[in-house]
Design a protein around this motif. Structure first.
Motif, mmCIF file in Angstrom:
data_model
loop_
_atom_site.group_PDB
_atom_site.id
_atom_site.type_symbol
_atom_site.label_atom_id
_atom_site.label_comp_id
_atom_site.label_asym_id
_atom_site.label_seq_id
_atom_site.Cartn_x
_atom_site.Cartn_y
_atom_site.Cartn_z
ATOM 1 N N GLN A 45 -0.406 13.204 -14.425
ATOM 2 C CA GLN A 45 -1.806 13.275 -13.956
ATOM 3 C C GLN A 45 -2.063 12.151 -12.935
ATOM 4 O O GLN A 45 -2.715 11.139 -13.232
ATOM 5 C CB GLN A 45 -2.755 13.112 -15.141
ATOM 6 N N LEU A 46 -1.537 12.353 -11.728
ATOM 7 C CA LEU A 46 -1.585 11.300 -10.716
ATOM 8 C C LEU A 46 -3.026 10.943 -10.312
ATOM 9 O O LEU A 46 -3.361 9.773 -10.142
ATOM 10 C CB LEU A 46 -0.801 11.735 -9.474
ATOM 11 N N ALA A 47 -3.882 11.982 -10.152
ATOM 12 C CA ALA A 47 -5.268 11.729 -9.691
ATOM 13 C C ALA A 47 -5.997 10.806 -10.669
ATOM 14 O O ALA A 47 -6.681 9.864 -10.266
ATOM 15 C CB ALA A 47 -6.015 13.046 -9.566
ATOM 16 N N ASP A 48 -5.788 11.065 -12.004
ATOM 17 C CA ASP A 48 -6.459 10.230 -13.005
ATOM 18 C C ASP A 48 -5.943 8.796 -12.941
ATOM 19 O O ASP A 48 -6.704 7.825 -13.048
ATOM 20 C CB ASP A 48 -6.225 10.801 -14.412
ATOM 21 N N ALA A 49 -4.623 8.671 -12.741
ATOM 22 C CA ALA A 49 -4.038 7.323 -12.654
ATOM 23 C C ALA A 49 -4.642 6.570 -11.463
ATOM 24 O O ALA A 49 -5.015 5.392 -11.580
ATOM 25 C CB ALA A 49 -2.521 7.429 -12.511
ATOM 26 N N LEU A 75 -0.760 -4.635 -5.317
ATOM 27 C CA LEU A 75 0.029 -4.477 -6.559
ATOM 28 C C LEU A 75 -0.183 -3.106 -7.172
ATOM 29 O O LEU A 75 0.753 -2.492 -7.700
ATOM 30 C CB LEU A 75 -0.373 -5.558 -7.557
ATOM 31 N N SER A 76 -1.435 -2.594 -7.097
ATOM 32 C CA SER A 76 -1.723 -1.278 -7.679
ATOM 33 C C SER A 76 -0.911 -0.212 -6.973
ATOM 34 O O SER A 76 -0.301 0.677 -7.610
ATOM 35 C CB SER A 76 -3.210 -0.950 -7.551
ATOM 36 N N VAL A 77 -0.856 -0.285 -5.624
ATOM 37 C CA VAL A 77 -0.087 0.719 -4.866
ATOM 38 C C VAL A 77 1.388 0.639 -5.267
ATOM 39 O O VAL A 77 2.049 1.664 -5.539
ATOM 40 C CB VAL A 77 -0.257 0.489 -3.342
ATOM 41 N N VAL A 100 0.564 9.182 2.062
ATOM 42 C CA VAL A 100 -0.859 9.335 2.407
ATOM 43 C C VAL A 100 -1.720 8.853 1.229
ATOM 44 O O VAL A 100 -2.699 8.122 1.402
ATOM 45 C CB VAL A 100 -1.193 10.803 2.754
ATOM 46 N N THR A 101 -1.300 9.287 -0.012
ATOM 47 C CA THR A 101 -2.051 8.835 -1.195
ATOM 48 C C THR A 101 -2.111 7.304 -1.226
ATOM 49 O O THR A 101 -3.171 6.704 -1.453
ATOM 50 C CB THR A 101 -1.363 9.322 -2.498
ATOM 51 N N PHE A 102 -0.951 6.647 -0.981
ATOM 52 C CA PHE A 102 -0.944 5.172 -0.985
ATOM 53 C C PHE A 102 -1.942 4.618 0.055
ATOM 54 O O PHE A 102 -2.714 3.714 -0.222
ATOM 55 C CB PHE A 102 0.453 4.622 -0.610
ATOM 56 N N GLY A 103 -1.853 5.211 1.242
ATOM 57 C CA GLY A 103 -2.723 4.749 2.337
ATOM 58 C C GLY A 103 -4.183 4.861 1.963
ATOM 59 O O GLY A 103 -4.958 3.912 2.116
ATOM 60 N N VAL A 104 -4.565 6.049 1.445
ATOM 61 C CA VAL A 104 -5.974 6.288 1.098
ATOM 62 C C VAL A 104 -6.393 5.321 -0.010
ATOM 63 O O VAL A 104 -7.453 4.686 0.031
ATOM 64 C CB VAL A 104 -6.194 7.754 0.662
#
Ligand code: ADP
Length: 521
Positions: A45-49, A75-77, A100-104
């Protein structure tokens, strides 16, 4: 304001811990977010994380500010990549959409940090404004009760120090309003610093701020503000600080301007009050002068007319020896009356002007009463004078000359206003914290309701005989007040007036000096 607002505000305004621990907390929060997301959602569940990570970044930026929140974002990224993005437990990324997810995620973290930072700054300045408004309010409250410029100066100095840590001083105009100087008893530091004194004077002359933080003479060590009220300039406020940069801050200057307004209005108010008081005093003096003139002119003219008449009769040859003697006696009586009048007038003027200094010395009352009776010996001839002085009378701190004068005035009145041959009594005894003397007679007494007024200046009971201007008792009152005592009159059972004089006995009389030891030969 919603109920949540204060909670957020207090979180924003809480003291930010020192940098190392803030960065440590930012790192821990990234690890904590990883542990929670991993336990709660696992790698599917990537979105929730991502949400959990963002939440942790928001909290870090709320609590610790910009730098730590950036560290938390990085650190979170990295943790997100390592623990949730396949291949797991490496930093490698196979699917480019994750970049892209990391960037956003990083961008959102940045925006949030920025926003919270701004909110924090606003909350801080709102808090400061609130504190300063409260300080201004407290200042105006205290200034409203101040009655003298000295009090205003002291209140303003204290408040400016408490609210802003600034050292302020009030410079007030001299009597001709051409120069400003520190209030007496204050060290302005200007007397031995001519350039600074000149800046203060310049501010007074031009009614413009000068010194540090202003356009004029900005090389000065201090800041000078003119205090302007509705009727014009009233004083100059000099302000110094250990950190001169503070005096240049627009926020502090704005606050100082508000402060200056309050002080200026307070000074103007005291000026107006003293002007009104002065006007009132002038009016009273004017009233007194006219009543003095009317009574004095009457009281002077009557005996003068009698003296002139008697003297011109004496010049005539036809009068016999008896009439001559009577006329001479009349002249003597009237001259004595004039003398008493002038003496009373002089005494009163000196008492009013504060020229009479009470010269207190420890004295036995018996002596003072004795010398007053001696002075009145001739006048009292033919009167029965009963003295009853308690045996336990202590020494009393008094001005013997003044108290003697008081007794003479009361005895003169007793003679003037009572039937010939009626007795006069002088009593004295100990009364709470002092002594009380009583001068009593068997005359008509004081009409009911006039017991207080007879002590007023120029007040005479209507139809009073004996000639006088109504000053004798006012002088007595002045003398007793100057001793911190009390004087009042009451009527006696069986007829007559009774004047009570209370004198306090404070402290101890000096002990008689120990005799020198006898030298042995
Ligand atoms: P003056 O004697 O010049 O009138 P005082 O101030 O001494 O002024 O007295 C004020 C008034 O008080 C007098 O006019 C008189 O009527 C009244 N008074 C003073 N002493 C006595 C007294 N012992 N008995 C009755 N009336 C008195």
């Amino acid at each position: 304001m919603t109920p949540r607002e204060p909670a957020i505000r207090s979180l924003l305004l809480r003291r930010i811990p020192g940098a190392p621990s803030a960065f440590l907390a930012a790192g821990t929060s990234a690890l904590l977010a990883t542990a929670i997301s991993w336990t709660a959602f696992g790698p599917r569940q990537l979105a929730d994380a991502v949400m959990v990570y963002l939440l942790s970044i928001v909290l870090v930026s709320l609590r610790f500010g910009y730098g730590p929140s950036l560290l938390a974002a990085v650190l979170s990224v990295l943790c997100f990549d390592f623990f949730f993005i396949p291949p797991l437990y490496t930093f490698a990324v196979h699917d480019l959409s994750h970049v892209v997810t990391f960037g956003v995620m990083f961008l959102v973290a940045l925006v949030i940090s920025n926003l919270t930072q701004r909110v924090r700054a606003q909350a801080e300045s709102a808090e400061q404004r609130e504190q300063r408004t409260a300080a201004l309010y407290a200042l105006s409250g205290e200034l409203a009760a101040a009655k003298r410029v000295e009090d205003i100066s002291q209140i303003a100095t204290r408040h400016l120090f408490d609210a802003l840590g600034l050292h302020a001083m009030l410079l007030v105009p001299t009597s001709d309003r051409s120069k400003v100087r520190a209030l007496p008893g204050q060290n302005s530091g200007l007397s031995n610093n001519e350039p600074e004194a000149n800046v203060a004077q310049w501010v007074w002359d031009h009614e413009r701020p000068a010194g540090l933080g202003s356009d004029a003479v900005s090389s000065s060590f201090k800041s000078y503000l003119p205090l302007l009220a509705s009727r014009g300039r009233v004083a100059v406020l000099s302000i110094g600080s250990r950190d001169p940069a503070r005096l240049q801050s627009p926020e502090i200057r704005e606050y100082l301007a508000a402060f200056a307004n309050q002080i200026a209005s307070a000074i103007e108010r005291t000026d107006l009050a003293s002007e009104a008081e002065w006007a009132q005093l002038q009016m009273k003096t004017e009233q007194m002068r006219s009543s003095l003139l009317s009574s004095v002119s009457h009281d002077l003219r009557t005996p003068l007319a009698v003296v002139t008449g008697a003297a011109s009769s004496l010049l005539e040859d036809t009068i016999d020896a008896t009439t001559r003697r009577e006329l001479t006696e009349t002249i003597l009586q009237e001259a004595l009356r004039l003398n008493r009048l002038v003496r009373n007038l002089l005494d009163m003027t000196r008492l009013e002007a504060g020229a009479v200094r009470v010269n207190k010395e420890w004295q036995p009352l018996e002596e003072v009463v004795g010398s007053a009776l001696n002075r009145m010996e001739d006048a009292l001839a033919g009167r029965q004078v009963v003295t009853d002085l308690a045996l336990d009378l202590p020494l009393v701190p008094l001005d013997a000359v003044l108290i003697q004068q008081l007794l003479v005035n009361l005895l003169e009145n007793a003679l003037k206003y009572t039937p010939q041959g009626s007795p006069i009594e002088i009593r004295a005894g100990v009364r709470a914290g002092g002594v009380e003397m009583v001068v009593a007679d068997r005359g008509p007494g004081i009409p009911a309701g006039e017991e207080q007024r007879v002590f007023d200046k120029f007040y005479r009971v209507s139809g009073a005989q004996g000639g006088g201007v109504g000053l004798g008792l006012a002088i007595c009152k002045g003398i007793v007040m100057a001793h911190g005592g009390q004087l009042f009159v009451s009527n006696r059972a069986g007829g007559g007036a009774e004047f009570h004089i209370y004198l306090p006995v404070d402290g101890e009389p000096p002990s008689p000096e120990a005799p020198d030891p006898v030298e042995e030969i």
